[in-house]
Scaffold this motif. Sequence first.
Motif, PDB file in Angstrom:
ATOM      1  N   GLN A 178       3.515   6.114   5.164  1.00 29.34           N
ATOM      2  CA  GLN A 178       2.270   6.524   5.816  1.00 29.34           C
ATOM      3  C   GLN A 178       2.336   7.996   6.222  1.00 29.34           C
ATOM      4  O   GLN A 178       3.411   8.520   6.491  1.00 29.34           O
ATOM      5  N   SER A 219       2.426   9.569  -1.020  1.00 29.17           N
ATOM      6  CA  SER A 219       2.260   8.382  -1.858  1.00 29.17           C
ATOM      7  C   SER A 219       3.332   8.291  -2.938  1.00 29.17           C
ATOM      8  O   SER A 219       3.722   7.194  -3.347  1.00 29.17           O
ATOM      9  N   ASP A 220       3.826   9.433  -3.404  1.00 30.86           N
ATOM     10  CA  ASP A 220       4.801   9.396  -4.495  1.00 30.86           C
ATOM     11  C   ASP A 220       6.121   8.751  -4.071  1.00 30.86           C
ATOM     12  O   ASP A 220       6.898   8.317  -4.920  1.00 30.86           O
ATOM     13  N   SER A 227      -9.675  11.930   4.135  1.00 29.04           N
ATOM     14  CA  SER A 227      -9.073  10.828   4.897  1.00 29.04           C
ATOM     15  C   SER A 227      -9.953  10.428   6.072  1.00 29.04           C
ATOM     16  O   SER A 227      -9.489   9.754   6.992  1.00 29.04           O
ATOM     17  N   GLN A 286       6.085   5.278  -5.228  1.00 31.37           N
ATOM     18  CA  GLN A 286       6.260   5.187  -6.675  1.00 31.37           C
ATOM     19  C   GLN A 286       7.733   5.354  -7.037  1.00 31.37           C
ATOM     20  O   GLN A 286       8.258   4.645  -7.904  1.00 31.37           O
ATOM     21  N   SER A 344       0.694  14.664   1.268  1.00 29.67           N
ATOM     22  CA  SER A 344       0.629  13.304   0.726  1.00 29.67           C
ATOM     23  C   SER A 344       2.034  12.767   0.425  1.00 29.67           C
ATOM     24  O   SER A 344       2.879  13.473  -0.116  1.00 29.67           O
ATOM     25  N   PRO A 385       0.651   4.951 -11.361  1.00 26.60           N
ATOM     26  CA  PRO A 385      -0.252   5.266 -10.250  1.00 26.60           C
ATOM     27  C   PRO A 385      -1.496   6.049 -10.662  1.00 26.60           C
ATOM     28  O   PRO A 385      -2.429   6.188  -9.883  1.00 26.60           O
ATOM     29  N   TYR A 426       0.527   3.632   1.812  1.00 28.04           N
ATOM     30  CA  TYR A 426       0.509   3.720   0.356  1.00 28.04           C
ATOM     31  C   TYR A 426       1.268   2.533  -0.236  1.00 28.04           C
ATOM     32  O   TYR A 426       2.215   2.031   0.380  1.00 28.04           O
ATOM     33  N   GLY A 450       4.951  -1.325   0.334  1.00 25.82           N
ATOM     34  CA  GLY A 450       4.019  -0.441   1.044  1.00 25.82           C
ATOM     35  C   GLY A 450       4.734   0.363   2.102  1.00 25.82           C
ATOM     36  O   GLY A 450       5.734  -0.094   2.668  1.00 25.82           O
ATOM     37  N   PRO A 474      -9.490   1.121   1.236  1.00 24.94           N
ATOM     38  CA  PRO A 474      -8.035   0.934   1.170  1.00 24.94           C
ATOM     39  C   PRO A 474      -7.588  -0.401   1.762  1.00 24.94           C
ATOM     40  O   PRO A 474      -8.239  -0.954   2.651  1.00 24.94           O
TER      41      PRO A 474
END
Lengths: 107, 288
Positions: free
Chosen positions: B62, B82-83, B272, B86, B80, B109, B148, B59, B138
């Motif tokens: 942020q 988040s990738d 958000s 991943q 964003s 994802p 994320y 994780g 979340p």
Amino acid sequence: MGFYFIDPQTYEKYKDDILDLSHSVQINFQEQLPTDKRQPGLSDKQIAKKLGLEERAVREIRCVAERDKYPLDEFEEAIRFKENACRNYSVKGMSAVMQKFVEKSKE
Amino acid sequence: MTVTSQIDFEEAKSEIGAIAAKSGALVGGVAAADAFMAAPEGRRPSDILPHARSVFVIGGAQPRAGDWQSPNYQHMEVTSTSDRMQTLALKIARTIEDRFSYYAVCVPPGVDQGQQPFMSIAMAADLAGCGSRSLAGPVLHPEYGFMYFGAIITTMPLPADKRLDTPACPAPECVAMYAAENTTPCFGVCPIGSGGCLGGRLEAGHISDRQYDSARCSTRVQNYWVPGFQKLLGATLQEPDAKKQKMMLFSSMFSRTLWSMTYSNVSQGQCSECMRVCPVGLAHRTKQ
């Protein structure tokens, strides 16, 4: 036509039941809730068995019904909601909702 | 490559955790693959990787504290991160296969043909002790709050962590607010009874009931994305007046949706607001 989709009559007949049985509106869905309280909703496979349909048909009806549930107006309303909430926070910070509780927890 | 019989799995876990931390993960943990019994059939680790033994969860990435302060809600849509989790998950999967010679796959994802996650990364994060489920949905880390997550399923039998003893949500501030005002920040900003997505109750400082309208949340989180595009396209194709149809096609809503889809590789969180007002991790979102 060359791809799989549900005929409108079948969709209208089953969409409400399938949405109600699915995860679309999650009431006490979360895993950490006590077992007797948790209502995780049914999987497409489980709904199919319950309604006597093919799993694929349930999946298609649910996907369309989830998209169908709210009209385009709701997407426009989403813009207004986010503009207001974000601007409100940028002006007031946490006081927009709970500053006094944050300060109290620091004492 | 390490010979399987020589592997100290506790050490291997530490080594993988160190790689994750060095590469930007804030938290990491392991869930046992057979602990996912609350997940629907077909969405458990072994449904993605046969003979799965462990799920390594990472994780981080942020949004910056400054991102939360922007008065322009669109800012969060295009920043964003988040990738990054991943990408890191792919690196860890490769490390497990190359270094330890066990199968490893990243949990994709995106969503499957039923528009649902292949496996709940949120459940994995919760089981691995990387955070806990929140009223808003979340997984929140007790110190850092919203972040994320990525997850790697492996046949490697890594020692599992345990769930948090004390959930991050509800925060003490929210318990106090609920006692005084019968609501919480996330419920207050997005109330299910007044056109929002969230509702529920607290009892004795814990979540006792929760309602979440995922279809409405989708109109906000995927406002300018696939669901919005399908709606817009449907309305525009039905417009018989060519001049009016052009106005719809070239409208800011339609154009922004197309832009959004082009610069999104998997998904975007385009709302958000429930997390913006969340006090968990507030210290990390507070700067001068």
